[in-house]
Structure formats: structure tokens, C-alpha cells
Design a protein around this motif. Structure first.
Motif, PDB file in Angstrom:
ATOM      1  N   UNK A 197      -7.165   3.474  -3.700  1.00 16.52           N
ATOM      2  CA  UNK A 197      -8.389   2.932  -2.852  1.00 16.52           C
ATOM      3  C   UNK A 197      -8.873   1.719  -3.433  1.00 16.52           C
ATOM      4  N   UNK A 198      -8.089   0.889  -4.206  1.00 15.05           N
ATOM      5  CA  UNK A 198      -8.501  -0.526  -4.653  1.00 15.05           C
ATOM      6  C   UNK A 198      -8.171  -1.436  -3.522  1.00 15.05           C
ATOM      7  N   UNK A 199      -8.984  -1.397  -2.515  1.00  9.34           N
ATOM      8  CA  UNK A 199      -8.742  -2.287  -1.192  1.00  9.34           C
ATOM      9  C   UNK A 199      -9.367  -3.590  -1.713  1.00  9.34           C
ATOM     10  N   UNK A 200     -10.186  -3.468  -2.561  1.00  7.41           N
ATOM     11  CA  UNK A 200     -10.709  -5.000  -3.227  1.00  7.41           C
ATOM     12  C   UNK A 200      -9.754  -5.757  -3.854  1.00  7.41           C
ATOM     13  N   UNK A 201      -8.784  -5.509  -4.132  1.00 11.38           N
ATOM     14  CA  UNK A 201      -7.700  -6.183  -4.642  1.00 11.38           C
ATOM     15  C   UNK A 201      -7.058  -7.031  -3.570  1.00 11.38           C
ATOM     16  N   UNK A 202      -7.071  -6.799  -2.251  1.00 11.79           N
ATOM     17  CA  UNK A 202      -6.604  -7.686  -1.349  1.00 11.79           C
ATOM     18  C   UNK A 202      -7.336  -9.006  -1.280  1.00 11.79           C
ATOM     19  N   UNK A 203      -8.506  -8.857  -1.924  1.00 16.15           N
ATOM     20  CA  UNK A 203      -9.324 -10.400  -1.996  1.00 16.15           C
ATOM     21  C   UNK A 203      -8.864 -11.247  -3.168  1.00 16.15           C
TER      22      UNK A 203
ATOM     23  N   UNK B 289       0.793  -1.282  -0.050  1.00 18.24           N
ATOM     24  CA  UNK B 289      -0.085  -0.170   0.158  1.00 18.24           C
ATOM     25  C   UNK B 289       0.803   1.242  -0.016  1.00 18.24           C
ATOM     26  N   UNK B 290       0.802   1.980  -0.972  1.00 15.16           N
ATOM     27  CA  UNK B 290       1.620   3.088  -1.063  1.00 15.16           C
ATOM     28  C   UNK B 290       0.632   4.381  -0.592  1.00 15.16           C
ATOM     29  N   UNK B 291       1.166   5.053   0.265  1.00 15.25           N
ATOM     30  CA  UNK B 291       0.516   6.187   0.862  1.00 15.25           C
ATOM     31  C   UNK B 291       1.363   7.266   0.650  1.00 15.25           C
ATOM     32  N   UNK B 292       0.574   8.263  -0.041  1.00 15.63           N
ATOM     33  CA  UNK B 292       0.758   9.785  -0.464  1.00 15.63           C
ATOM     34  C   UNK B 292       0.273  10.534   0.726  1.00 15.63           C
ATOM     35  N   UNK B 293       1.108  11.069   1.732  1.00 20.02           N
ATOM     36  CA  UNK B 293       0.790  11.947   2.863  1.00 20.02           C
ATOM     37  C   UNK B 293       1.046  13.149   2.473  1.00 20.02           C
ATOM     38  N   UNK B 294       0.246  14.290   2.128  1.00 21.94           N
ATOM     39  CA  UNK B 294       0.654  15.768   1.913  1.00 21.94           C
ATOM     40  C   UNK B 294       0.996  16.437   3.152  1.00 21.94           C
ATOM     41  N   UNK B 295       1.994  17.442   3.037  1.00 17.10           N
ATOM     42  CA  UNK B 295       2.505  18.124   4.114  1.00 17.10           C
ATOM     43  C   UNK B 295       1.227  18.815   4.724  1.00 17.10           C
ATOM     44  N   UNK B 296       0.441  19.389   3.845  1.00 16.63           N
ATOM     45  CA  UNK B 296      -0.768  20.278   4.254  1.00 16.63           C
ATOM     46  C   UNK B 296      -1.763  19.371   5.132  1.00 16.63           C
ATOM     47  N   UNK B 297      -1.814  19.280   6.303  1.00 20.05           N
ATOM     48  CA  UNK B 297      -2.517  18.274   7.210  1.00 20.05           C
ATOM     49  C   UNK B 297      -4.422  18.594   6.814  1.00 20.05           C
ATOM     50  N   UNK B 298      -4.445  19.565   6.137  1.00 25.93           N
ATOM     51  CA  UNK B 298      -6.191  19.784   5.702  1.00 25.93           C
ATOM     52  C   UNK B 298      -6.370  18.806   4.716  1.00 25.93           C
ATOM     53  N   UNK B 299      -5.167  18.338   3.941  1.00 32.59           N
ATOM     54  CA  UNK B 299      -5.701  17.194   2.821  1.00 32.59           C
ATOM     55  C   UNK B 299      -5.543  15.878   3.492  1.00 32.59           C
ATOM     56  N   UNK B 300      -6.266  15.042   3.024  1.00 26.60           N
ATOM     57  CA  UNK B 300      -6.244  13.649   3.479  1.00 26.60           C
ATOM     58  C   UNK B 300      -5.284  12.915   2.490  1.00 26.60           C
ATOM     59  N   UNK B 301      -4.398  12.062   3.169  1.00 26.13           N
ATOM     60  CA  UNK B 301      -3.557  10.967   2.616  1.00 26.13           C
ATOM     61  C   UNK B 301      -4.358  10.249   1.536  1.00 26.13           C
ATOM     62  N   UNK B 302      -3.709   9.786   0.608  1.00 23.88           N
ATOM     63  CA  UNK B 302      -4.209   8.947  -0.603  1.00 23.88           C
ATOM     64  C   UNK B 302      -3.364   7.573  -0.469  1.00 23.88           C
ATOM     65  N   UNK B 303      -4.018   6.404  -0.634  1.00 26.03           N
ATOM     66  CA  UNK B 303      -3.657   4.958  -0.654  1.00 26.03           C
ATOM     67  C   UNK B 303      -3.783   4.441  -1.859  1.00 26.03           C
ATOM     68  N   UNK B 304      -2.612   3.640  -2.274  1.00 23.55           N
ATOM     69  CA  UNK B 304      -2.783   2.724  -3.609  1.00 23.55           C
ATOM     70  C   UNK B 304      -2.343   1.240  -3.485  1.00 23.55           C
TER      71      UNK B 304
END
Length: 193
Positions: free
Chosen positions: A149-155, A86-101
Motif C-alpha cells: 500500500x505504498x501508493x505514495x511512491x507514485x509521487x 503494482x504487485x497484486x496478491x489475490x487470495x482464492x478465498x473471496x472473503x479476503x481482500x487482495x493486497x497491493x505492493x
């Protein structure tokens, strides 16, 4: 800075654990030292599917500048069908939500090799300007965009997962200039994508 690197790692691992729990997985963070696995997770449904997840986190001021270092260990062949990143892109700006791949290990290994070898062997670059080894590979967010957000691939076992890398990467994988990492499972049969 060492503190920033550790903080970024912590952000990613805890975010992924919480996202897994929200989706019916029972995640367990592993101790440092368990190579290639940051989280073991068992799905709480009737199948009790277990997966191993390696989390890679990157912090960036801009989404389009997020990229992950994916060295030799990230390019190793899968040990089994249920290894994921799971690749996490965490922005420096804490008002933005991190993204997961969410990607199977084989997809990450191929992307890391292809991105680096394409960069290394691009025509028109003066000799000696690009000489970093493949262990210095970095992959940018757009390469993984379709896995967001392809959490479905874990299945789905790795060999059954759809390949969502950019279409040009399939051409690169078949070219003598770029190819695939040694021992990669796609050498025997390159999937469609």
C-alpha cells in the motif's frame, strides 16, 4: 488454465485502477500490446504527474505462498523515472481482500534477479538440481512486504524512492555470487536501504 490466468490479470488491473482513482489519479487501462504498461495514470492535482504502471497479479490459497513470475521483461532497465509495478496478491478465498505492493521498476528488476541468482547459486545444492534460467525468476510476497500500500511512491521519481527490499538483498547485490541484472541503474551507485 488460460481462463484463470486471464481472470487473475483482470482482477489485478481493475483493482489497481480503482485504488488509483480513490487516491486522486485518473487511470486508463491500456490495450493489450502496449509493452510494460497496463495502466497510464495522471494525478488530478496541480502537478498533473503521469506514471506508467505494470500490474502483476498472483492468486494463492495462502498469503505466504503468493509469488510472482518476473521474467526477462520485468528485469529490463527502466525507460524513465516514472515506471512502476503494482504487485497484486489475490487470495482464492473471496472473503479476503487482495493486497497491493507498489514499487518502482528498478526495485522489481533488482529483486527478481537477486531472488533467482541467490536461489540458483546457494551453496550445498547438488549439481544439476537447480538450472532454471533467470527468465524463470519468481519473487515471493515477503520480499515485497514493505511496499504494501505504498501508493505514495507514485509521487516520487524512481531515483528518489526509498529502497524497501530486505536488507540482505543489498548484500547480495554487492556480491559476486548474485549481483544485479545487466544494465541496471544501481551498478553505477548502489542506494542505501
Amino acid at each position: 488454465m488460460v481462463g484463470d490466468t486471464k481472470q487473475t490479470k483482470t482482477i489485478g488491473e481493475h483493482l489497481v485502477a480503482s485504488e488509483l482513482a480513490r487516491r486522486g489519479w485518473a487511470p486508463a487501462l491500456t490495450r493489450d500490446g502496449l509493452e510494460r504498461t497496463d495502466i497510464l495514470a495522471v494525478h488530478t492535482g496541480h502537478t498533473r504527474r503521469m506514471v506508467e504502471i505494470q500490474v502483476k497479479s498472483a492468486r494463492s490459497g495462502r498469503w505466504d505462498k503468493a509469488n510472482w513470475p518476473l521474467g526477462d521483461k520485468s528485469q529490463q532497465p527502466s525507460a524513465h523515472e516514472r515506471e512502476y509495478f503494482v504487485m497484486v496478491a489475490s487470495p482464492q478465498d473471496v472473503s479476503l481482500r487482495p493486497r497491493c505492493f507498489v514499487l518502482p521498476r528498478a526495485h522489481v528488476a533488482a529483486a527478481a534477479w537477486i531472488a533467482h541468482m541467490d536461489w540458483l547459486t546457494t551453496e550445498g545444492i547438488p549439481a544439476g538440481k537447480r538450472n532454471a534460467p533467470v527468465s524463470s525468476s519468481r519473487v515471493s510476497l515477503p520480499v515485497f512486504a514493505a511496499y504494501e500500500d505504498r501508493w505514495d511512491l507514485l509521487h516520487v521519481d524512481e531515483s528518489e524512492c526509498p529502497v524497501l527490499l530486505p536488507a540482505i538483498y543489498r548484500d547480495y547485490a554487492q556480491s559476486a555470487r548474485v549481483g544485479l541484472p545487466p544494465g541496471h541503474s544501481w551498478w553505477s551507485s548502489l542506494p542505501e536501504w
